[in-house]
Scaffold this motif. Structure first.
Motif, PDB file in Angstrom:
ATOM      1  N   PHE A  18       0.843  -1.205   0.000  1.00 55.14           N
ATOM      2  CA  PHE A  18       0.000   0.000   0.000  1.00 55.14           C
ATOM      3  C   PHE A  18       0.885   1.265   0.000  1.00 55.14           C
ATOM      4  O   PHE A  18       0.711   2.174  -0.824  1.00 55.14           O
ATOM      5  N   LEU A  20       4.046   1.400  -0.698  1.00 57.33           N
ATOM      6  CA  LEU A  20       4.874   1.387  -1.914  1.00 57.33           C
ATOM      7  C   LEU A  20       4.094   2.000  -3.077  1.00 57.33           C
ATOM      8  O   LEU A  20       4.600   2.852  -3.813  1.00 57.33           O
ATOM      9  N   GLY A  21       2.852   1.590  -3.228  1.00 56.22           N
ATOM     10  CA  GLY A  21       1.999   2.113  -4.308  1.00 56.22           C
ATOM     11  C   GLY A  21       1.731   3.591  -4.138  1.00 56.22           C
ATOM     12  O   GLY A  21       1.814   4.372  -5.103  1.00 56.22           O
ATOM     13  N   LEU A  22       1.446   4.003  -2.889  1.00 55.88           N
ATOM     14  CA  LEU A  22       1.096   5.397  -2.604  1.00 55.88           C
ATOM     15  C   LEU A  22       2.300   6.320  -2.830  1.00 55.88           C
ATOM     16  O   LEU A  22       2.252   7.267  -3.630  1.00 55.88           O
ATOM     17  N   THR A  25       4.078   5.974  -6.479  1.00 55.77           N
ATOM     18  CA  THR A  25       3.352   6.667  -7.555  1.00 55.77           C
ATOM     19  C   THR A  25       3.492   8.180  -7.404  1.00 55.77           C
ATOM     20  O   THR A  25       3.652   8.903  -8.395  1.00 55.77           O
TER      21      THR A  25
END
Lengths: 208, 232
Positions: A18, A20-22, A25
């Motif tokens: 989560f 990492l994605g947040l 990006t």
């Protein structure tokens, strides 16, 4: 017990993903430009007195996007409905694709001319998407050798802090026929010679 | 395998939360009030239609949402101009009477930052008002609100269209107060250095053809103009 432990590990992995994605990006969006304008290598020559000179070319008729004038019998593009009436009777608006010396399209140019008795003018706007825009004001009468001089009035982005002058030349390529010479092709050549505003520049003495 | 799926689900969830935060960003308030509203100078307003078929010509790469006009106009398909649009339009006064011609050329800006709720466009105007003179406008527009409040809702709509009442100041620069830079060229505007803002008022938009009922307004501050009729 084993299942509970595995569930907790999976939850930790999910949380890691989560963030990492947040964060990943967000960093990607911040540092990687969303827009990347295509750039052609500029063909600029440095002048003896410090200015930068650049030559642009417009091939006619194929680079003409718009040829708008009141009463024009053959408007470009076909289907153009140019405003009639006395207000626009003395002006001409043209739009072209702009090429560099290698004849690669590098921008869009507009040329607005007015023959209004009070305030006649010829002005160019040269828009190079990756670099900026030059706004030029030309003299009305070309010189004996066909050049029309001009001055740089304003610029944006790369050209914002510059000043200088410009030249416009219409070159008709003519061919001999049975009924005399006739135009087979033509081009407009535009030369700009710009210098930084930090340089002591006298507009009365054009850059070479 | 379970861990990989869990990680990927987490990444997708993280990206989705970020996308939602950016889309519903409460700090990305649309600009409804013009910075020139408090100007003490006289104001000149020029209106124009943003609807492609109501322009004299409009051209772009041919794949944009705005249809080109007229049908046989040359498109800007070359790599260097593919992200640009050129429009030549009639400019009208407050009464809707034509008073000039405007050439607008726009290119998507490389300074665009989605994280800042910015969809920036570098655009320039060459305005000629017969009998009065000509001037040049350099501006940076932020079209975030336009896409956020009109285009995306139109996309979501089952009718592929949007209707409503929307007004926004598009200009955000390059001047510090979020105004455009104006350079007078000749006539009454010769030597003029002033500022301007461009605003849009939208009532209808269609995914198929682009703007259906959208008008633009270019407001120019005229410092030193004392005559009340400077306000068109």
């Amino acid at each position: 017990m084993q299942g509970k432990k595995q569930g907790a590990s999976l939850f930790k992995t999910f949380n890691f993903g989560f963030f990492l994605g947040l964060v990943g990006t967000a960093i990607l969006l911040w540092y990687v430009p969303v827009v990347d304008q295509h750039r052609e290598g500029s063909l600029i020559s440095v002048q003896p007195n410090g200015g930068n000179a650049e030559v642009f070319r417009i091939n006619l008729p194929r680079d003409r996007i718009l040829g708008g004038a009141a009463g024009a019998t053959d408007p470009v593009p076909a289907g153009l409905e140019w405003p009639a009436g006395p207000l626009f009777a003395n002006s001409q608006t043209e739009l072209f694709k702009l090429r560099d010396r290698r004849e690669t399209v590098v921008g869009v140019a507009s040329r607005v001319a007015s023959t209004d008795a009070d305030e006649p003018f010829i002005q160019w706007m040269l828009h190079l998407p990756a670099r900026g825009t030059m706004f030029l004001d030309m003299t009305l009468e070309p010189s004996a050798d066909g050049y029309r001089d001009g001055r740089f009035l304003a610029g944006t982005r790369e050209f914002a802090e510059l000043t200088g002058n410009a030249e416009e030349r219409f070159v008709g390529l003519r061919e001999e026929g049975d009924e005399g010479e006739f135009d087979v092709d033509a081009y407009i050549e535009l030369k700009t010679a710009l210098v930084s505003l930090a340089v002591d520049y006298d507009p009365a003495e054009p850059l070479e | 395998m379970k861990y990989l799926v869990s990680l990927l689900l987490g990444v997708v969830a993280g990206m989705s939360v970020l996308a939602a935060a950016l889309y519903f960003n409460p700090f990305a308030a649309p600009a409804r009030v013009s910075p020139l509203a408090v100007s003490e100078s006289s104001i000149m307003g020029l209106s124009f239609s943003v609807v492609p078929s109501e322009s004299l010509i409009l051209t772009n790469d041919g794949d944009s949402m705005d249809n080109t006009h007229p049908d046989r106009v040359q498109e800007l398909w070359e790599p260097a101009v593919r992200k640009s649009q050129a429009m030549v339009t009639l400019l009208t006064d407050r009464l809707g009477e034509p008073i000039g011609i405007g050439v607008k050329i726009s290119s998507i800006s490389e300074d665009t930052r989605i994280t800042n709720s910015e969809f920036l466009v570098d655009s320039v105007w060459h305005v000629y008002l017969p009998g009065r003179g000509s001037f040049f406008v350099d501006q940076v527009e932020n079209r975030w609100s336009y896409y956020h409040e009109i285009v995306i809702p139109a996309w979501w709509s089952s009718s592929d269209s949007w209707r409503g009442n929307w007004r926004n100041v598009m200009t955000v620069g390059p001047n510090a107060l979020g105004t455009a830079r104006v350079t007078g060229a000749n006539g009454a505007f010769a030597g003029l250095q002033t500022e301007a803002v461009e605003a849009l008022a939208a009532k209808a938009f269609s995914i198929d053809s682009g703007p259906v009922a959208i008008t633009g307004n270019l407001t120019i501050s005229l410092p030193g103009a004392r005559d009340s009729d400077e306000t068109l």
